[in-house]
Design an enzyme around this catalytic site. Structure first.
Site, mmCIF file in Angstrom:
data_model
loop_
_atom_site.group_PDB
_atom_site.id
_atom_site.type_symbol
_atom_site.label_atom_id
_atom_site.label_comp_id
_atom_site.label_asym_id
_atom_site.label_seq_id
_atom_site.Cartn_x
_atom_site.Cartn_y
_atom_site.Cartn_z
ATOM 1 N N VAL A 33 0.807 -1.230 0.000
ATOM 2 C CA VAL A 33 0.000 0.000 0.000
ATOM 3 C C VAL A 33 0.837 1.276 0.000
ATOM 4 O O VAL A 33 0.315 2.351 -0.264
ATOM 5 C CB VAL A 33 -1.013 0.034 1.175
ATOM 6 C CG1 VAL A 33 -2.035 -1.079 1.061
ATOM 7 C CG2 VAL A 33 -0.301 0.014 2.525
ATOM 8 N N ASN A 73 -6.650 -1.187 6.614
ATOM 9 C CA ASN A 73 -6.209 -1.967 7.770
ATOM 10 C C ASN A 73 -4.710 -2.264 7.769
ATOM 11 O O ASN A 73 -4.119 -2.480 8.828
ATOM 12 C CB ASN A 73 -7.014 -3.281 7.790
ATOM 13 C CG ASN A 73 -6.422 -4.301 8.733
ATOM 14 O OD1 ASN A 73 -6.592 -4.198 9.955
ATOM 15 N ND2 ASN A 73 -5.715 -5.275 8.189
ATOM 16 N N SER A 83 -5.641 3.083 16.445
ATOM 17 C CA SER A 83 -5.165 2.463 17.687
ATOM 18 C C SER A 83 -5.366 3.485 18.798
ATOM 19 O O SER A 83 -5.416 4.690 18.530
ATOM 20 C CB SER A 83 -3.676 2.162 17.550
ATOM 21 O OG SER A 83 -3.101 1.885 18.812
ATOM 22 N N TYR A 103 5.014 4.688 15.403
ATOM 23 C CA TYR A 103 3.726 4.016 15.212
ATOM 24 C C TYR A 103 2.583 4.928 15.696
ATOM 25 O O TYR A 103 1.596 5.132 14.988
ATOM 26 C CB TYR A 103 3.718 2.693 15.991
ATOM 27 C CG TYR A 103 2.430 1.921 15.897
ATOM 28 C CD1 TYR A 103 2.148 1.123 14.795
ATOM 29 C CD2 TYR A 103 1.481 1.985 16.919
ATOM 30 C CE1 TYR A 103 0.955 0.407 14.709
ATOM 31 C CE2 TYR A 103 0.297 1.277 16.846
ATOM 32 C CZ TYR A 103 0.028 0.478 15.745
ATOM 33 O OH TYR A 103 -1.150 -0.222 15.671
ATOM 34 N N SER A 163 2.022 7.804 13.427
ATOM 35 C CA SER A 163 1.332 7.376 12.195
ATOM 36 C C SER A 163 -0.174 7.241 12.444
ATOM 37 O O SER A 163 -0.990 7.586 11.590
ATOM 38 C CB SER A 163 1.908 6.057 11.661
ATOM 39 O OG SER A 163 1.496 4.939 12.442
ATOM 40 N N LYS A 164 -0.534 6.769 13.629
ATOM 41 C CA LYS A 164 -1.965 6.594 13.934
ATOM 42 C C LYS A 164 -2.641 7.934 14.283
ATOM 43 O O LYS A 164 -3.797 8.148 13.952
ATOM 44 C CB LYS A 164 -2.152 5.579 15.065
ATOM 45 C CG LYS A 164 -1.697 4.151 14.708
ATOM 46 C CD LYS A 164 -2.465 3.546 13.526
ATOM 47 C CE LYS A 164 -2.131 2.069 13.319
ATOM 48 N NZ LYS A 164 -2.804 1.487 12.158
HETATM 49 N N1 LIG Z 1 -3.225 -6.227 17.069
HETATM 50 C C1 LIG Z 1 -3.474 -5.165 17.822
HETATM 51 O O1 LIG Z 1 -3.527 -5.258 19.066
HETATM 52 C C2 LIG Z 1 -3.724 -3.826 17.177
HETATM 53 C C3 LIG Z 1 -4.051 -2.757 18.026
HETATM 54 C C4 LIG Z 1 -4.311 -1.517 17.457
HETATM 55 C C5 LIG Z 1 -4.280 -1.364 16.090
HETATM 56 N N2 LIG Z 1 -3.941 -2.412 15.294
HETATM 57 C C6 LIG Z 1 -3.929 -2.177 13.842
HETATM 58 O O2 LIG Z 1 -4.653 -3.190 13.192
HETATM 59 C C7 LIG Z 1 -4.185 -3.313 11.845
HETATM 60 C C8 LIG Z 1 -3.960 -4.774 11.538
HETATM 61 O O3 LIG Z 1 -2.904 -5.255 12.343
HETATM 62 P P1 LIG Z 1 -2.840 -6.739 12.936
HETATM 63 O O4 LIG Z 1 -2.796 -6.603 14.397
HETATM 64 O O5 LIG Z 1 -3.864 -7.591 12.303
HETATM 65 O O6 LIG Z 1 -1.352 -7.135 12.488
HETATM 66 P P2 LIG Z 1 -0.771 -8.247 11.505
HETATM 67 O O7 LIG Z 1 -1.273 -9.594 11.886
HETATM 68 O O8 LIG Z 1 0.675 -8.000 11.475
HETATM 69 O O9 LIG Z 1 -1.445 -7.905 10.100
HETATM 70 C C9 LIG Z 1 -1.065 -6.780 9.350
HETATM 71 C C10 LIG Z 1 -1.504 -6.989 7.921
HETATM 72 O O10 LIG Z 1 -1.112 -5.839 7.156
HETATM 73 C C11 LIG Z 1 -0.339 -6.283 6.031
HETATM 74 N N3 LIG Z 1 0.608 -5.244 5.636
HETATM 75 C C12 LIG Z 1 1.617 -4.704 6.355
HETATM 76 N N4 LIG Z 1 2.268 -3.787 5.633
HETATM 77 C C13 LIG Z 1 1.667 -3.740 4.416
HETATM 78 C C14 LIG Z 1 1.882 -3.005 3.230
HETATM 79 N N5 LIG Z 1 2.865 -2.088 3.125
HETATM 80 N N6 LIG Z 1 1.064 -3.212 2.171
HETATM 81 C C15 LIG Z 1 0.054 -4.112 2.255
HETATM 82 N N7 LIG Z 1 -0.206 -4.847 3.341
HETATM 83 C C16 LIG Z 1 0.603 -4.662 4.414
HETATM 84 C C17 LIG Z 1 0.326 -7.569 6.529
HETATM 85 O O11 LIG Z 1 0.719 -8.429 5.470
HETATM 86 P P3 LIG Z 1 2.164 -8.371 4.769
HETATM 87 O O12 LIG Z 1 3.176 -8.168 5.849
HETATM 88 O O13 LIG Z 1 2.201 -9.686 4.077
HETATM 89 O O14 LIG Z 1 2.078 -7.230 3.816
HETATM 90 C C18 LIG Z 1 -0.837 -8.201 7.284
HETATM 91 O O15 LIG Z 1 -1.711 -8.857 6.402
HETATM 92 C C19 LIG Z 1 -2.926 -2.449 11.759
HETATM 93 O O16 LIG Z 1 -3.239 -1.226 11.142
HETATM 94 C C20 LIG Z 1 -2.547 -2.236 13.212
HETATM 95 O O17 LIG Z 1 -1.821 -1.048 13.403
HETATM 96 C C21 LIG Z 1 -3.667 -3.641 15.802
#
Ligand SMILES: NC(=O)c1ccc[n+]([C@@H]2O[C@H](COP(=O)([O-])OP(=O)(O)OC[C@H]3O[C@@H](n4cnc5c(N)ncnc54)[C@H](OP(=O)(O)O)[C@@H]3O)[C@@H](O)[C@H]2O)c1
Length: 240
Positions: free
Chosen positions: A66, A92, A145, A158, A161-162
């Protein structure tokens, strides 16, 4: 079979190879949506493709970074070619950096996080939102977040960015409101994904708010910062 609340809608979800994005894709598939899904890892995307196909959803699955304009344009172009429309965008895709004070991060670490989490969300919105405006309707959901609403030592790039993503949400919401396009941000809480070394709530437990924001039940709701744990209370929705 009962009709899902997203029947007939097309949702484009970034970062759908694993974690929250994958869980949202499956929830949307169960509710009848067609899906355009991306991330950078082919193998994970293939697994998501299989899971949504088992639920009977039509899906376009494509690798796309992205943070790269050309990737984004190709992905969104192919989604429009296949489905003829997009109704929901879930920004996402996201990544974190090693825990370190802001001034100890390298420019590469800073740029990497900002490029995906903020520039990436803007690039995808830039490619999708004009179509929503043309359609006079649609819903953009930016995955933020609590670190984009507060601060915690060691998570600076991070968090910034958010905070930026929250700004993008507000500005975009303002600019497209008259066209009937809605833009909101979601704080998902602490969720067990690769990002958190699989600590926290199961991803499938945080999807209800994403379904609500994609559905017509949330018509008119825009420019809001919502939290997976408190959204029903905050919006005055009674628990079923
Ligand atoms: N888990 C939490 O507790 C939490 C809390 C607050 C917010 N969030 C937010 O939730 C969202 C999803 O995170 P998650 O927790 O599900 O983490 P995750 O399991 O690491 O998943 C992140 C997803 O984003 C993809 N991604 C990363 N960089 C990318 C890029 N440049 N282009 C396209 N795809 C990309 C990853 O796939 P690839 O690496 O294969 O590209 C993966 O599919 C994020 O925005 C994160 O900041 C998560």
């Amino acid at each position: 079979m009962a009709q899902g609340v997203l029947q007939g809608k097309v949702a484009l979800i970034t970062g759908a190879g694993r974690g929250i994005g994958r869980a949202v894709a499956l929830a949307y598939a169960r509710e009848g949506a067609s899906l355009a899904l991306c991330s950078r890892t082919k193998k994970e995307l293939a697994a998501t493709r299989k899971a949504v196909a088992e639920l009977g959803a039509a899906a376009l699955v494509q690798t796309c970074d992205v943070s790269r304009e050309k990737d984004v344009e190709r992905f969104v172009g192919r989604a429009l070619e296949k489905f003829g429309r997009i109704d929901v965008l879930v920004n996402n895709a996201g990544l974190a950096h090693r825990t370190a004070p802001l001034v100890e991060l390298s420019p590469e670490e800073w740029d990497g996080v900002l490029a995906t989490n903020l520039r990436g969300a803007w690039l995808v919105a830039r490619a999708v939102v004009p179509h929503l405006v043309k359609q006079q309707g649609g819903s953009v959901i930016n995955v933020s977040s609590w670190l984009g609403r507060d601060a915690l030592t060691g998570y600076g790039a991070y968090g910034v960015s958010k905070w930026g993503l929250e700004g993008l949400t507000r500005y975009l919401a303002l600019e497209v409101k008259r066209a009937g396009v809605r833009v909101n941000s979601v704080s998902p809480g602490y969720v067990a994904t690769k990002m958190t070394s699989y600590r926290g709530a199961k991803p499938e437990t945080v999807v209800d708010l994403f379904v609500y924001l994609a559905s017509d039940a949330s018509a008119g709701l825009t420019g809001q910062q919502l939290d997976v744990e408190t959204w029903k209370r905050d919006l005055g929705i009674r628990r079923r």
